[in-house]
Design a protein around this motif. Structure first.
Motif, PDB file in Angstrom:
ATOM      1  N   UNK A 130       5.333   8.450   7.563  1.00  0.00           N
ATOM      2  CA  UNK A 130       4.331   8.584   8.828  1.00  0.00           C
ATOM      3  C   UNK A 130       3.272   9.714   8.302  1.00  0.00           C
ATOM      4  N   UNK A 131       3.746  10.720   7.502  1.00  0.00           N
ATOM      5  CA  UNK A 131       2.819  11.709   7.258  1.00  0.00           C
ATOM      6  C   UNK A 131       2.068  11.539   6.080  1.00  0.00           C
ATOM      7  N   UNK A 132       2.623  10.697   5.155  1.00  0.00           N
ATOM      8  CA  UNK A 132       1.941  10.748   3.661  1.00  0.00           C
ATOM      9  C   UNK A 132       1.542   9.150   3.387  1.00  0.00           C
ATOM     10  N   UNK A 133       0.738   8.995   2.613  1.00  0.00           N
ATOM     11  CA  UNK A 133       0.367   7.597   2.357  1.00  0.00           C
ATOM     12  C   UNK A 133       0.850   7.214   0.856  1.00  0.00           C
ATOM     13  N   UNK A 134       2.394   6.944   1.058  1.00  0.00           N
ATOM     14  CA  UNK A 134       2.792   6.676  -0.134  1.00  0.00           C
ATOM     15  C   UNK A 134       3.259   5.050  -0.223  1.00  0.00           C
ATOM     16  N   UNK A 135       2.868   4.466  -1.350  1.00  0.00           N
ATOM     17  CA  UNK A 135       3.082   2.951  -1.466  1.00  0.00           C
ATOM     18  C   UNK A 135       4.413   2.502  -1.327  1.00  0.00           C
ATOM     19  N   UNK A 136       5.261   3.462  -1.548  1.00  0.00           N
ATOM     20  CA  UNK A 136       6.801   3.019  -1.751  1.00  0.00           C
ATOM     21  C   UNK A 136       7.744   3.605  -0.660  1.00  0.00           C
ATOM     22  N   UNK A 137       7.118   3.913   0.758  1.00  0.00           N
ATOM     23  CA  UNK A 137       7.663   4.664   1.620  1.00  0.00           C
ATOM     24  C   UNK A 137       8.342   3.710   2.818  1.00  0.00           C
ATOM     25  N   UNK A 138       7.872   2.375   2.569  1.00  0.00           N
ATOM     26  CA  UNK A 138       8.204   1.618   3.882  1.00  0.00           C
ATOM     27  C   UNK A 138       9.732   1.490   3.717  1.00  0.00           C
ATOM     28  N   UNK A 139      10.289   1.008   4.934  1.00  0.00           N
ATOM     29  CA  UNK A 139      11.823   1.276   4.974  1.00  0.00           C
ATOM     30  C   UNK A 139      12.539   0.383   4.228  1.00  0.00           C
ATOM     31  N   UNK A 140      12.215  -0.858   3.883  1.00  0.00           N
ATOM     32  CA  UNK A 140      13.029  -1.626   3.052  1.00  0.00           C
ATOM     33  C   UNK A 140      13.109  -1.193   1.499  1.00  0.00           C
TER      34      UNK A 140
END
Ligand code: ADP
Length: 203
Positions: A130-140
């Motif tokens: 939510x707080x950082x725009x990381x390409x790899x932090x989606x739940x799956x």
């Protein structure tokens, strides 16, 4: 000091790595961060790594090893040491690191293993997404990364346990609490006789 920081995604390696680096005056080398930069810059290496990082898969060992060897060869001062964050992540990477160090700086001093339970790291990763725009932090992807950690990276605890380097630290609590635990462990590694007088042989 030559250190490796081991721990699942979301265990606080980045935060603690920065603190260890500042406190001990050693560069923190994060392979995740190196990949992010290569991807953002659109280099050839970045293009080779991107799809793996996005999927939460490990980047193939030969790509990782090329990048790490270049970084270690080019700009590491053996007298100062370094902290590796996010590397090694597989047995072949750990063996390759041992070979690289045998030919250059000499062996590692310690492997700090941040121990945090899986539900806690999933929570942290969700909050971070939510707080950082990381390409790899989606739940799956986060779940995938945790599975990859359990399968490929967690076995390194045994590898470093066998060589007596493993220092497992409870990763629960505030960053300050975890940092204090790490400092105790590193202090003990640098001066074991202070805490274990039986190891002290004067003269
Ligand atoms: P985290 O510790 O949260 O998983 P990192 O920033 O360390 O995040 O790594 C992000 C991604 O970069 C990994 O999921 C993987 O795709 C890639 N990566 C980083 N280090 C390595 C490595 N040593 N071997 C293979 N892939 C790596």
């Amino acid at each position: 000091m030559r250190l490796v920081l081991l721990g699942p995604p979301g265990s606080g390696k980045g935060t603690q790595g920065a603190r260890i680096s500042a406190r001990h005056g050693i560069p923190a080398i994060s392979t995740g961060q190196l990949f992010d930069r290569q991807i953002a810059a659109g280099t050839q290496l970045g293009r080779r790594a991107e799809r793996y990082v996005r999927a939460g898969e490990l980047v193939p060992d030969e790509i990782v090893l090329d990048m790490v060897a270049e970084r270690l060869d080019g700009s590491v001062d053996c007298a100062v040491g370094f902290l590796l964050d996010g590397f090694p992540r597989t047995y072949p990477q750990a063996e390759a690191l041992d070979r690289m160090l045998a030919a250059s700086c000499g062996p590692l001093d310690a492997v700090v293993d941040l121990d945090v339970d899986i539900d806690e790291v999933l929570d942290r990763i969700r909050r971070r997404a939510h707080t950082e725009d990381r390409v790899d932090d989606a739940d799956d992807t986060a779940r995938r990364r945790l599975k990859v950690f359990a399968e490929e990276t967690a076995p390194l605890r045994r590898y470093y346990g066998r060589s007596g380097l493993l220092r497992t630290v409870d990763g629960a609590g505030t960053p300050d609490e975890v940092a204090a635990r790490i400092e105790r462990v590193l202090e003990d590694t640098a001066h074991p006789e202070l805490h274990h007088p039986e190891l002290h042989h004067p003269g």
